[in-house]
Scaffold this active site. Structure first.
Site, PDB file in Angstrom:
ATOM      1  N   PHE C 123       5.280  -4.281  10.083  1.00  0.00           N
ATOM      2  CA  PHE C 123       4.920  -3.576   8.859  1.00  0.00           C
ATOM      3  C   PHE C 123       3.508  -3.046   9.012  1.00  0.00           C
ATOM      4  CE2 PHE C 123       6.149  -3.435   4.232  1.00  0.00           C
ATOM      5  CZ  PHE C 123       7.476  -3.128   4.462  1.00  0.00           C
ATOM      6  N   GLN C 236      -2.895   1.455  -5.545  1.00  0.00           N
ATOM      7  CA  GLN C 236      -2.228   1.865  -4.314  1.00  0.00           C
ATOM      8  C   GLN C 236      -1.137   2.895  -4.580  1.00  0.00           C
ATOM      9  OE1 GLN C 236       0.427  -0.908  -1.918  1.00  0.00           O
ATOM     10  NE2 GLN C 236      -1.263  -0.574  -0.515  1.00  0.00           N
ATOM     11  N   HIS C 238       1.866   4.363  -2.825  1.00  0.00           N
ATOM     12  CA  HIS C 238       2.733   4.136  -1.664  1.00  0.00           C
ATOM     13  C   HIS C 238       3.060   5.498  -1.061  1.00  0.00           C
ATOM     14  CE1 HIS C 238       6.116   2.851   0.768  1.00  0.00           C
ATOM     15  NE2 HIS C 238       5.812   1.599   0.506  1.00  0.00           N
ATOM     16  N   LEU C 252      10.874   3.943  -4.890  1.00  0.00           N
ATOM     17  CA  LEU C 252      10.326   3.552  -3.598  1.00  0.00           C
ATOM     18  C   LEU C 252      11.293   3.760  -2.432  1.00  0.00           C
ATOM     19  CD1 LEU C 252       7.755   2.240  -2.531  1.00  0.00           C
ATOM     20  CD2 LEU C 252       8.954   0.061  -2.609  1.00  0.00           C
ATOM     21  N   GLU C 255       8.746   0.808   3.315  1.00  0.00           N
ATOM     22  CA  GLU C 255       8.021   0.954   4.567  1.00  0.00           C
ATOM     23  C   GLU C 255       8.874   0.480   5.741  1.00  0.00           C
ATOM     24  OE1 GLU C 255       4.065  -0.319   3.871  1.00  0.00           O
ATOM     25  OE2 GLU C 255       3.640  -0.679   5.975  1.00  0.00           O
ATOM     26  N   ARG C 311      -1.270   1.948   4.070  1.00  0.00           N
ATOM     27  CA  ARG C 311      -0.618   2.827   3.096  1.00  0.00           C
ATOM     28  C   ARG C 311      -1.552   3.896   2.541  1.00  0.00           C
ATOM     29  NH1 ARG C 311       2.934  -1.670  -0.251  1.00  0.00           N
ATOM     30  NH2 ARG C 311       4.558  -1.830   1.312  1.00  0.00           N
ATOM     31  N   HIS C 382       2.132   2.621  -6.862  1.00  0.00           N
ATOM     32  CA  HIS C 382       2.937   1.488  -6.431  1.00  0.00           C
ATOM     33  C   HIS C 382       2.379   0.152  -6.857  1.00  0.00           C
ATOM     34  CE1 HIS C 382       5.800  -0.617  -4.030  1.00  0.00           C
ATOM     35  NE2 HIS C 382       4.914  -1.102  -3.196  1.00  0.00           N
ATOM     36  N   ARG C 417      -3.897  -3.005  -0.244  1.00  0.00           N
ATOM     37  CA  ARG C 417      -3.003  -4.112   0.076  1.00  0.00           C
ATOM     38  C   ARG C 417      -2.110  -3.750   1.251  1.00  0.00           C
ATOM     39  NH1 ARG C 417       2.292  -5.390  -1.117  1.00  0.00           N
ATOM     40  NH2 ARG C 417       2.609  -3.624  -2.480  1.00  0.00           N
TER      41      ARG C 417
END
Lengths: 280, 252, 605
Positions: C123, C236, C238, C252, C255, C311, C382, C417
């Protein structure tokens, strides 16, 4: 179905025979099942009771109807087929019971299909209307017992019918094999293939696809255990049965149609309505 | 954006004491789902139209309703798959008591789940408290764990919907839940007695409506209910397995 | 209003919010013997945690044994641009593996390695494969596990209730007041300690992956009860949300798609992420496509593809492509996983198996078969890194008796994050918050909230019904969302945000006139009218904190200050309600990091 049936406030909504807010043609499928199964039941009952024309020996052929296999005794007054396990019809047979060899054995495959998980769901819908369709009201409201009590609790015997049905597979496969040998002049047997042979060969294949995809078998070969990955053979067997099981409905219909067709074909040949064609 | 066209929705309005279908017309554009239309109706003409929803992506299972008589998630029902030449009917789930409009009281389901014996794993395989499981063995259980608890299967099940066996029949959702526990590679609990006598799996007559409406495409009947029925047969009905158990003590 | 009654409940610990953090806190508190009440806005098990897809980050080292808590700690700090609460980052990295293993003891069934251990995937921002997962529905697995475990713990659950205010006894929080959404009746909870676990604030923005619940309730409740918020400028975005059709915009796209080999391309088919790799990550990032592919297929010696950068960076690169006119037809860029069929014989099945929800999401909502064609994606709001400022060890806020865990708490993630760190955040700090809240309730005598507070709160909640000719609350909410998206979104500047401050004043005034029609039972118009106060509080905290940070760092990007400014690298923005009732934002220095942690960061590079 322009105006949907609505019975709110709640919990009595589905009540009322055939009441639904569905506007689509939900009734087609249960209707087809009703007609299909109904036709088969009518035909097979007639075919089982007549007790003649179940074996075709025309032109040296050796075709036995699957409705009559295994053939324990030849029916009275019928020319010996050569398939009877115990010879001629017993003399002690009570006169008030129709003398047809099919009646001695047909309960087994019949019971297998009757207790089959696919057919159960299908005929509960089409014949009992419990429910007639998904989200469609049925006729019974108070006395529903499902399969918890007698008589339907007996459906749990399905696996015993499965054991018998597996036996029938071998017998019908043997019949298909027998149908490859034609009696020539002088009584010598020779290998050959007629249309009837093909019909009889396809029959156990379709029945096999149906029988070996049985939910009970799936349970027995591996489904009963939580972990089977450490046993390669068992895993493979379970995967195979699961794979057939996914198409259980299609196998059920294909094999049902074909077994009826096989009987019809043998019957028509035996009674001389049509002539079997020898291909090889 | 595509053109907007007017579509009429026939939405149930009312509470436990009564109500009626009411027509609302709103503009539909490309890609809209039924839930979008309901939101639009709320914003335009009926701000107090009650409707439960949450993620709007088919993952939480909140917006269950009956669209043209079929139990479905409103957020996953695209407008372009519905015949809009006639009014689109939206009803609340019929199996549960109505609170208001499209919202029903599904709390019964939570009560049922609580009564099912909880997960009880075997001792850990490793010193760090972890277990080893093969992917092939967990896959069966993972299918059932996809369940988003939308309760559409409960809604469509005629044993609940029509015969109202709510107290004694736990319904498809809880058969998947039980299956997931019973078939869990680590679980050591025995729930077969419960399945037979408290959840009354015997009421199920396998008409597969639950499988047909499942938005997560879980094969509820074939993979969960029937295998459980077979395990119940093993335990309670099959004379042969019972006989074997006499000779094989200490298995359970 | 007079004679409005309410029902009273008593608990040792009241947990507000039943997502991952709330459930974990409730489980921990009840396990330590506390009587626990758990209040949630939707049905149990529907919270936003179900939307988490990719996985839960924990240095189990099952796939790559070089991984350990130190690497995870330093990855988290680097991702957060060192603004993180380092104590939280330390505890998080150390305790996450145990929390994940514990889930399995409670019935979770994660995907497995060939040896039967918990499988971990790559990730963004994580050096080694670290995310334990179940396909792309990890959040559902987690919440269901916690839910099914929690229902046997004797926790009293209040489903579909909204808390409108915290109750105080002097300086300490001693309970909460709210109403049940189904009937509209008031309830008062007396509690020894309160844990906030209400999630984020995404609904303040127009394009968001967040559900309706994300109206910043916990942030606002804490703020109005006198607690400090931290890092509120860091929201954040995304990089990959759906952009088409309009009704699903923002949903969403995990990822995990990129973790499994998905690549980003502009309309010319170019993999534009190779064009801009930040210095901080140069040494960890592949500079050619072949190496990137080797990385996602498990080659331990390969460097990760630039699609798996953090991100904030990926989102900005996408915005750059779109602004430069190289975007896709509906204003996004292309995310292509179908291309792996060049590399794998059985790519279609592989994609469906690894990314089942994504496959269905696109198939059913957009009519796109991701095994055959690329997806169109663009940034979506996000997550908020900022939140209630808490003590790293106990999770208690600056107000005694008030705890926070999960997204509503700030500090762990700093300026940005990492994917997968939020699920582990919920578990680790949910547990700690539950543990310490129970302890606090035990150690302190019950407090008492005076009747006046309760009367005031009920009066405020019912006010919208008395404004028959007031404004439609949906209109106000839409205007707020538009404004925040445009003027305080992914790319910010002084001018826009100054306008936003004025705009917020106007919206606040309109919100005070928002009306509710009809009855109190399950009335979404009323709920929306009440949500406005929380949304506006959070929006103001975001804008004011963002104005104060005159640099670009992590998720906070200012086109008027595009570079990182070291002068801003040593403080957090702390938001609180001043004595005059106005919001104030101050800079507070980050406490000196412990030497051994500093050393870890330096060693890991």
């Amino acid at each position: 179905m322009a105006q949907p049936d609505v019975h709110l406030p709640q919990r009595r909504a589905g009540v009322g025979f055939l009441k639904t807010a569905r506007g689509d043609t939900w009734y087609i499928q249960p209707l087809l099942v009703l007609l299909g199964l109904g036709a088969f039941i009518v035909y097979s009952t007639w075919a089982a009771f007549v007790g003649v024309d179940y074996h075709c020996g025309v032109n040296g052929a050796n075709y036995l109807s699957p409705f009559y296999s295994p053939l324990l005794f030849d029916a009275p007054g019928v020319e010996p087929s050569g398939h009877a396990w115990f010879g001629a019809w017993p003399s002690w047979w009570p006169a008030f019971i129709p003398a047809s060899p099919a009646l001695l054995i047909l309960w087994a495959p019949g019971g297998f299909r009757f207790t089959c998980y696919y057919y159960r769901g299908a005929y509960y819908k089409s014949f009992w209307g419990a429910p007639p369709g998904c989200a469609v009201g049925g006729p019974h409201t108070k006395r529903y017992r499902g399969e918890r009590r007698l008589p339907l609790i007996l459906q749990n015997a399905h696996r015993y019918f499965l054991y018998l049905a597996i036996g029938f597979l071998f017998i019908l496969a043997y019949d298909a094999f027998s149908a490859m040998w034609f009696v020539g002049e002088g009584g010598a047997k020779s290998f050959g293939i007629g249309i009837g042979t093909l019909v009889l060969v396809v029959n156990p294949i379709l029945l096999g696809g149906y029988t070996l995809g049985c939910h009970s078998l799936r349970h027995l070969v591996g489904g009963k255990k939580d972990c089977i990955s450490d046993n390669g053979a068992q895993k493979k067997a379970y995967d195979c049965v699961s794979c057939l099981n996914r198409g259980h409905m299609r196998w059920a219909w294909a094999s049902l149609f074909w077994v009826g067709f096989t009987d019809l074909y043998v019957r028509l040949c035996a009674s001389g309505v049509i002539n079997d064609v020898r291909i090889f | 954006m595509g053109e907007s066209r007017d579509v009429t929705f026939r939405v149930w309005r009312g509470d436990a004491s009564g109500g009626a279908l009411k027509d609302y017309t709103t503009g539909i554009t490309t890609g809209m789902v039924v839930l979008d239309a309901v939101h639009q109706i709320q914003a335009e003409s009926a701000p107090d139209l009650a409707c439960r929803w949450n993620c709007k992506a088919g993952k939480c299972g909140s917006c269950s309703a009956e669209i043209n008589g079929k139990p479905r998630l409103m957020c996953m029902t695209r407008m372009d798959e519905i015949d809009t030449s006639v009014p689109v009917t939206i009803l609340p789930m019929q199996t549960f008591p109505l609170i208001r409009d499209l919202v029903t009281d599904v709390s019964w389901n939570y009560e049922v789940k609580k009564r099912i014996k909880k997960f009880r794993p075997r001792k850990p395989d490793n010193a760090d408290g972890s277990w080893n499981m093969a992917q092939a063995d967990v896959e069966r259980v993972q299918e059932f764990r996809k369940c988003i608890e939308c309760f559409l299967c409960q809604d469509v099940c005629h044993v609940l919907r029509e015969h109202e066996r709510h107290p004694e029949f736990s319904g498809p959702r809880h058969f998947i839940y039980t299956a997931q526990l019973e078939m869990h590679p680590l679980d050591t609990e025995d729930r077969l007695g419960q399945l037979k006598d408290e959840q009354n799996i015997g009421y199920c007559n396998i008409t597969k409506c639950c499988t047909k409406v499942c938005p997560e495409h879980i094969t509820i009947t074939d993979n969960a209910i029937i295998p459980l029925k077979e395990r119940v047969v093993d335990e309670f009905y099959d004379p042969m397995t019972r006989l074997f158990r006499i000779f094989k003590p200490g298995k359970k | 209003m007079a004679g409005e009654s309410y029902k009273t409940h008593e608990h040792d610990v009241l947990v507000i919010g039943a997502g991952g953090a709330g459930l974990r806190a409730a489980i921990e508190a009840s396990a330590s013997g506390a009587r626990v009440g758990l209040v949630c806005k939707s049905l149990l098990g529907k919270a936003h945690t179900v939307m988490a897809e990719g996985g839960v980050a924990a240095a189990l080292g099952n796939v790559d044994d070089r991984d350990n808590w130190r690497v995870h700690f330093s990855d988290t700090m680097r991702g957060g641009q060192y603004l993180n609460n380092w104590r939280m980052a330390e505890l998080h990295a150390q305790q996450a593996p145990d929390r994940v293993r514990e889930l399995e003891a409670w019935g979770a069934v994660m995907d497995r390695t060939p040896k039967g251990k918990i499988l971990q995937r790559n990730f963004g921002g994580h050096k080694y494969p670290r995310l334990a997962h179940v396909g792309d529905r990890t959040g559902l697995e987690m919440i269901r596990t916690l839910q099914d475990h929690g229902i046997h713990q004797g926790i009293e659950v209040f489903m579909e209730f909204t808390i409108t205010a915290l109750l105080k006894d002097g300086g300490r929080v001693v309970g909460a007041i709210g109403y049940d959404r189904e009937r509209g009746r008031f309830h008062v909870w007396k509690a020894g300690a309160v844990v906030l676990a209400t999630g984020g604030i995404g609904r303040a923005f127009k394009i968001t992956s967040n559900s309706w619940e994300y109206t910043g309730d916990g942030h606002a409740l804490a703020y109005h009860a006198g607690a400090e918020l931290v890092d509120m400028e860091f929201v954040q975005f995304h990089p990959t949300g759906m952009v088409w059709p309009p009704s699903v915009r923002g949903i969403l796209v995990t990822e995990g798609v990129r973790g499994e080999g998905g690549v980003l391309r502009n309309k010319d088919g170019k993999r534009f992420m190779f064009d801009d790799i930040p210095d901080l990550y140069k040494q960890q990032t592949a500079d050619n496509e072949e190496e990137g592919w080797r990385y996602v297929t498990g080659d331990k010696n390969a460097l990760r593809p630039p699609e798996l950068l953090t991100r904030d960076h990926v989102a900005r690169c996408i915005v750059r492509e779109i602004k430069a006119g190289r975007g896709s037809p509906h204003g996004g860029v292309f995310l292509d996983i179908a291309w792996i069929k060049e590399k794998l014989p059985n790519a279609g099945e592989h994609i469906k198996k690894k990314l089942p929800s994504m496959y269905h999401q696109f198939k059913e909502l957009a009519g796109v078969d991701i095994t055959q064609e690329p997806m169109e994606v663009g940034p979506t709001t996000h997550y908020v890194m900022g939140g209630v400022k808490v003590d790293g060890d106990s999770q208690m806020s600056s107000v005694p008796g008030l705890f926070a865990a999960g997204e509503v708490a700030g500090g762990l993630h700093g300026a940005n994050r990492l994917g997968g760190n939020s699920l582990s955040d919920l578990l680790v700090f949910g547990k700690l918050a539950g543990e310490h809240a129970a302890k606090y309730a035990k150690d302190n005598s019950p407090g008492h909230a005076d009747a006046g507070q309760i009367e005031d709160a009920m009066h405020e909640a019912l006010a919208p019904f008395e404004r028959a000719d007031g404004e439609n609350p949906y209109d106000i909410q839409h205007d707020l969302q538009d404004m925040m998206q445009d003027q305080s979104g992914i790319v910010r500047n002084e001018n826009d945000m100054a306008k936003a401050v004025d705009g917020l004043a106007g919206l606040r005034e309109r919100a005070s006139r928002a009306r509710a029609d009809g009855h109190r039972e399950y009335n979404p118009g009323w709920h929306t009218a009440l949500d406005l106060k929380n949304l506006l509080t959070c929006a103001e905290a975001v804008v004011r904190s963002a104005l104060d940070r005159r640099e670009s760092r992590g998720a906070h990007f200012r086109e008027d200050y595009p570079g990182k400014d070291e002068a801003h690298g040593y403080h957090n923005s702390v938001t609180s309600r001043g004595p005059d009732g106005h919001m104030s934002v101050v800079r507070r220095d980050i406490p000196q990091i412990r030497d051994e942690l500093k050393q870890i960061i330096e060693e890991m590079g």
